[in-house]
Design an enzyme around this catalytic site. Structure first.
Site, PDB file in Angstrom:
ATOM      1  N   LYS A 177      65.151  18.278  34.061  1.00 37.98           N
ATOM      2  CA  LYS A 177      63.798  17.723  34.145  1.00 37.98           C
ATOM      3  C   LYS A 177      62.920  18.529  33.186  1.00 37.98           C
ATOM      4  O   LYS A 177      62.539  19.658  33.472  1.00 37.98           O
ATOM      5  CB  LYS A 177      63.260  17.816  35.583  1.00 37.98           C
ATOM      6  CG  LYS A 177      61.952  17.085  35.765  1.00 37.98           C
ATOM      7  CD  LYS A 177      60.892  18.119  36.074  1.00 37.98           C
ATOM      8  CE  LYS A 177      59.498  17.659  35.957  1.00 37.98           C
ATOM      9  NZ  LYS A 177      58.952  17.455  34.641  1.00 37.98           N
ATOM     10  N   GLU A 252      62.838  32.301  35.943  1.00 39.00           N
ATOM     11  CA  GLU A 252      62.340  32.958  34.733  1.00 39.00           C
ATOM     12  C   GLU A 252      60.847  32.664  34.702  1.00 39.00           C
ATOM     13  O   GLU A 252      60.439  31.570  34.322  1.00 39.00           O
ATOM     14  CB  GLU A 252      63.070  32.329  33.528  1.00 39.00           C
ATOM     15  CG  GLU A 252      63.061  33.180  32.320  1.00 39.00           C
ATOM     16  CD  GLU A 252      63.548  34.556  32.622  1.00 39.00           C
ATOM     17  OE1 GLU A 252      62.695  35.462  32.601  1.00 39.00           O
ATOM     18  OE2 GLU A 252      64.738  34.749  32.916  1.00 39.00           O
ATOM     19  N   CYS A 286      56.188  33.314  27.327  1.00 38.65           N
ATOM     20  CA  CYS A 286      56.214  34.243  28.467  1.00 38.65           C
ATOM     21  C   CYS A 286      56.411  35.664  27.975  1.00 38.65           C
ATOM     22  O   CYS A 286      56.155  36.610  28.700  1.00 38.65           O
ATOM     23  CB  CYS A 286      57.271  33.834  29.481  1.00 38.65           C
ATOM     24  SG  CYS A 286      58.877  33.650  28.785  1.00 38.65           S
ATOM     25  N   GLU A 388      48.377  36.589  34.136  1.00 34.80           N
ATOM     26  CA  GLU A 388      48.934  35.919  32.965  1.00 34.80           C
ATOM     27  C   GLU A 388      47.965  34.836  32.500  1.00 34.80           C
ATOM     28  O   GLU A 388      47.573  33.977  33.276  1.00 34.80           O
ATOM     29  CB  GLU A 388      50.289  35.280  33.313  1.00 34.80           C
ATOM     30  CG  GLU A 388      50.936  34.661  32.097  1.00 34.80           C
ATOM     31  CD  GLU A 388      52.336  34.116  32.356  1.00 34.80           C
ATOM     32  OE1 GLU A 388      52.520  33.411  33.359  1.00 34.80           O
ATOM     33  OE2 GLU A 388      53.236  34.401  31.540  1.00 34.80           O
TER      34      GLU A 388
END
Ligand code: UN1
Length: 504
Positions: A177, A252, A286, A388
């Site tokens: 997906k 992750e 990331c 973040e």
């Protein structure tokens, strides 16, 4: 403007659009007037259908010799190489990456195909002596079953490849997906696998929303593993759902990566590293550098050089070869980053040194562009230091020593990537040991991990898995331990044989 492409589902060897499904439009983030493609807003039943196809294909694929699986992956890599420019352009239009980065994304997938194909002739296990005579011990890797992959828009070809090729070489079948911002990139990736001759049902693609397809994946009891790259919040949610249904979860997730610059560092190199690490891919990796921790003796000079360079970066659409920094991927990411810039300005007197605004000008007026932004005077308690942001925003902190620098770096909920710039080998090795992160660079930026090395992080970044490299196979395989007794008689282990008189 060209007619938008259709990024369909690929289930059981057929491209299809689920009956009655509405279209989700993927928009060019550099020019929001352009619809890059339409993709189905698939219902949950479509995911279940894909899983059934993957489950049917599993038995034959699991028994296909790994070097034969490898031949298909190698061919997929060749096809991606033939289509690199074309797919790179799709990435530039759909994800907004500068074309060189788009092609780099495809190259990462090609590299991963090469790596995974090589594993087809290895997939090594161990052999070991037995504690008993005439007995032999060994381990073999086995696939897990049907794996669900949920992948993000920032590496829309490379990340499906990291996960997908390792899953396939181990003998699993897959349902992917991809992110709903980059469905055409997902479809292009799958098309390479299809054209390479992958048998039907082995790799399936279901387009749609995370809230529908991701949730359906979590619920589906045939899926044995979900591997997701996404925010820590989404990753933890998926892991909790996997726990409920007894699946493995490989996460992750977020990062808040820092570059440390010591007073003995090569400042030109450190500036290059910070600029590329913070503003490459518009900070949407990331692994992006979002904190710069600088020794007080070189702080002012470094900031001056960095801000001068950041202010000159060329913003524009990814498709323009002159572009150095592309747009944010969509409106909500753009708003989120602007909100963090507001927070940075308001909280505790961080100083905005450059950027901080939506970019303006002919090349950028129609897209989600934000100027490369640098704050100085940032303190550890501030949200822009801790959270973040996933955009072109860099927070600079001044420190007095290496110990303080590493303590500052470690004062964070995440632990993916890190960098230390110093000419002193002792400092570099000390920092390498003390830094809490899955990846440490010495004299190189926080971005740019290579496919043959383990990729992943500690603390809020993940749950102990490493993708890529040889070790990435561990996510997608189970170990089977085999004992072969060729003594021709019952040999009992874990029993004190001296006390058993009859034992011969
Ligand atoms: C990511 O942003 O999720 O190390 C992956 C890097 C790239 C991968 C980034 N190879 O920057």
């Amino acid at each position: 403007m060209t007619t938008p492409a259709k990024a369909m589902n690929y289930i059981d060897g057929e491209w299809s659009w689920p009956t009655g499904a509405a279209a989700i439009k993927s928009i060019n983030p550099a020019d929001t007037r352009e619809v890059v493609c339409e993709t189905p807003d698939s219902p949950a039943a479509e995911l279940d259908r894909a899983v059934e196809a993957a489950a049917r294909a599993y038995s034959a694929w699991r028994r296909t010799p790994p070097p034969k699986r490898a031949a298909i992956l190698r061919r997929a890599g060749e096809i991606l190489a033939e289509r690199k420019q074309q797919i790179g352009e799709v990435i530039a239009r759909e994800a907004g990456k500068p074309i060189a980065e788009g092609c780099g994304d495809v190259q990462e997938a090609i590299d991963m195909a090469e790596l995974a194909a090589g594993e087809g002739r290895r997939l090594y296990g161990d052999t070991a002596p037995s504690e008993l005579p005439n007995k032999f011990c060994m381990t073999v890797r086995e696939p897990i079953g049907v794996c669900g992959l949920i992948t993000p828009w920032n590496f829309p070809v490379a990340i499906p490849a990291w996960k997908g090729f390792h899953a396939l070489i181990c003998g699993n079948t897959v349902v992917l997906k991809p992110a709903s911002d980059t469905p055409l990139c997902g479809a292009e990736f799958v098309r390479a696998l299809v054209d390479a001759g992958l048998p039907k049902g082995v790799f399936n693609l279901v387009q749609g929303r995370g809230s529908v397809i991701g949730e359906a994946m979590c619920r589906n009891s045939t899926i044995r593993l979900i591997s997701i790259t996404g925010s820590t919040e989404t990753g933890c949610h998926v892991a909790a759902e996997c726990g409920r249904t007894g699946k493995r979860a490989s996460l992750e997730c977020g990062g808040k990566n820092a570059e440390v610059v010591m007073d003995d560092a090569d400042l030109d190199l450190a500036v290059d590293g910070a600029l590329w690490g913070a503003f490459g891919t518009s900070g949407q990796r990331c692994t992006a550098t979002s904190r710069l921790i600088v020794h007080e003796k070189v702080h002012d000079e470094l900031v001056e050089r960095l801000t001068a360079r950041a202010a000159k970066l060329r913003l524009g659409p990814g498709i323009d070869p002159a572009t150095e920094v592309g747009p944010l991927v969509n409106e909500s990411q753009c708003r989120r980053v602007m909100e963090y810039i507001r927070i940075g300005r308001d909280e505790d007197k961080a100083v905005l040194r450059c950027g901080g605004r939506r970019a303006s000008g002919e090349k950028v007026d129609k897209g989600w562009f934000i100027e490369p932004t640098i704050f100085t005077g940032v303190k550890r308690s501030m949200r822009i230091f801790q959270e973040e942001i996933f955009g072109p925003v860099l927070s600079v902190v001044k420190v007095g020593s290496l110990e303080e620098a590493v303590e500052t770096l470690n004062d964070c909920a995440y632990g993916l990537s890190s960098a230390v710039y110093t000419r002193d080998i002792n400092k570099a090795l000390w920092a390498m040991r003390e830094i809490e992160a899955g990846i440490v660079y010495v004299n190189g930026p926080t971005i740019g991990a290579e496919v043959h090395m383990p990729f992943g992080g500690v603390k809020g970044t993940g749950n102990g898995h490493r993708e890529a490299g040889r070790i990435g196979l561990d996510i997608f395989s189970e170990w089977k331990t085999v004992y072969i007794d060729y003594s021709g008689k019952l040999q009992r282990a874990q029993i004190d044989t001296d006390k058993i008189l009859e034992q011969g």
